[in-house]
Design an enzyme around this catalytic site. Sequence first.
Site, short mmCIF file in Angstrom:
data_model
loop_
_atom_site.label_atom_id
_atom_site.label_comp_id
_atom_site.label_asym_id
_atom_site.label_seq_id
_atom_site.Cartn_x
_atom_site.Cartn_y
_atom_site.Cartn_z
N ALA A 163 0.00 -10.48 3.81
CA ALA A 163 -1.44 -10.77 3.73
C ALA A 163 -2.25 -9.49 3.57
O ALA A 163 -3.19 -9.42 2.76
CB ALA A 163 -1.89 -11.54 4.96
N TYR A 164 -1.88 -8.47 4.31
CA TYR A 164 -2.58 -7.18 4.21
C TYR A 164 -2.45 -6.60 2.81
O TYR A 164 -3.43 -6.18 2.19
CB TYR A 164 -2.02 -6.22 5.25
CG TYR A 164 -2.57 -4.82 5.19
CD1 TYR A 164 -3.89 -4.55 5.55
CD2 TYR A 164 -1.78 -3.75 4.76
CE1 TYR A 164 -4.40 -3.26 5.50
CE2 TYR A 164 -2.28 -2.46 4.71
CZ TYR A 164 -3.58 -2.21 5.08
OH TYR A 164 -4.08 -0.94 5.02
N VAL A 165 -1.22 -6.60 2.29
CA VAL A 165 -0.98 -6.04 0.96
C VAL A 165 -1.71 -6.85 -0.11
O VAL A 165 -2.16 -6.30 -1.12
CB VAL A 165 0.53 -5.96 0.68
CG1 VAL A 165 0.80 -5.75 -0.79
CG2 VAL A 165 1.14 -4.81 1.49
N THR A 167 -4.64 -8.04 0.09
CA THR A 167 -6.02 -7.55 0.01
C THR A 167 -6.08 -6.17 -0.65
O THR A 167 -7.07 -5.84 -1.31
CB THR A 167 -6.66 -7.47 1.41
OG1 THR A 167 -6.02 -6.45 2.21
CG2 THR A 167 -6.58 -8.80 2.13
#
Length: 255
Positions: A163-165, A167
């Site tokens: 999820a972080y990647v 963004t």
Amino acid sequence: MSQSTSTGPDRTRRVAVVTGGSGGIGRACAERLGADGFAVVVHYAGNPQRAEEVARAVVAAGGLATTAQADVAAEDQVAAVFTAAESEFGGVDVVVNTAGIMRLAPLAQADLKEGGEVDGMVRTNLRGTLVVSAEALRRLRDGGALVNVSTSVTRLALPTYAAYVATKGAVEAMTPILAKEVAGRDVTVNTVAPGPTATPLFLDGKDEETIARMASMNPMGRLGEPADIAEVVAFLAGPGRWVNGQVVFANGGAA
């Protein structure tokens, strides 16, 4: 807007806005740019004490600095930061957008509910980058530079980072487009993608074994330090005028 300056406005100086300037990489960037002669606006989201500490450090080293609070995803608040920078120092020449949050979990266990942790990352990391970038490209003076921040995990492909990647991958994708959208204005747009760096954002929630393992993955045999990233940012903000529309992986060779 709270002010912390050494003598008063010096409108002959170049001016940098550093979002997330009270954090690890943000602080290093603010202090480095201050040492390089920039007047620095240290942006923060919710901790004025840390931002004032950074501003005082810039001033103690002989620079000019002020602090400003904003939600980077709120257009009116971001616009107010730029307006304050223009009022205080005469304009904006460099924007370094380090503001970001990271919440790690395997995607199947991630907090995907509306308004949850993933939505929070999308709001700050993606929408925030869009909002700050849009305002920067409206306001930057000729000769200016916008430097956004991604992550080397877009290539390292580590579990729990999906999820972080997601963004941050979007930030990389927009970089060459934004550079072309300001063609003819002598404004550069680049993104720095740090590898694992010893900041509170990275270290939070990781045990010593995990940290040591990630450090050993690097050919340099260590984690990055905020100053390593600030050095790359300072190059893009200053002499690196022929680097444009690029994602620069500042990670000591991690792959």
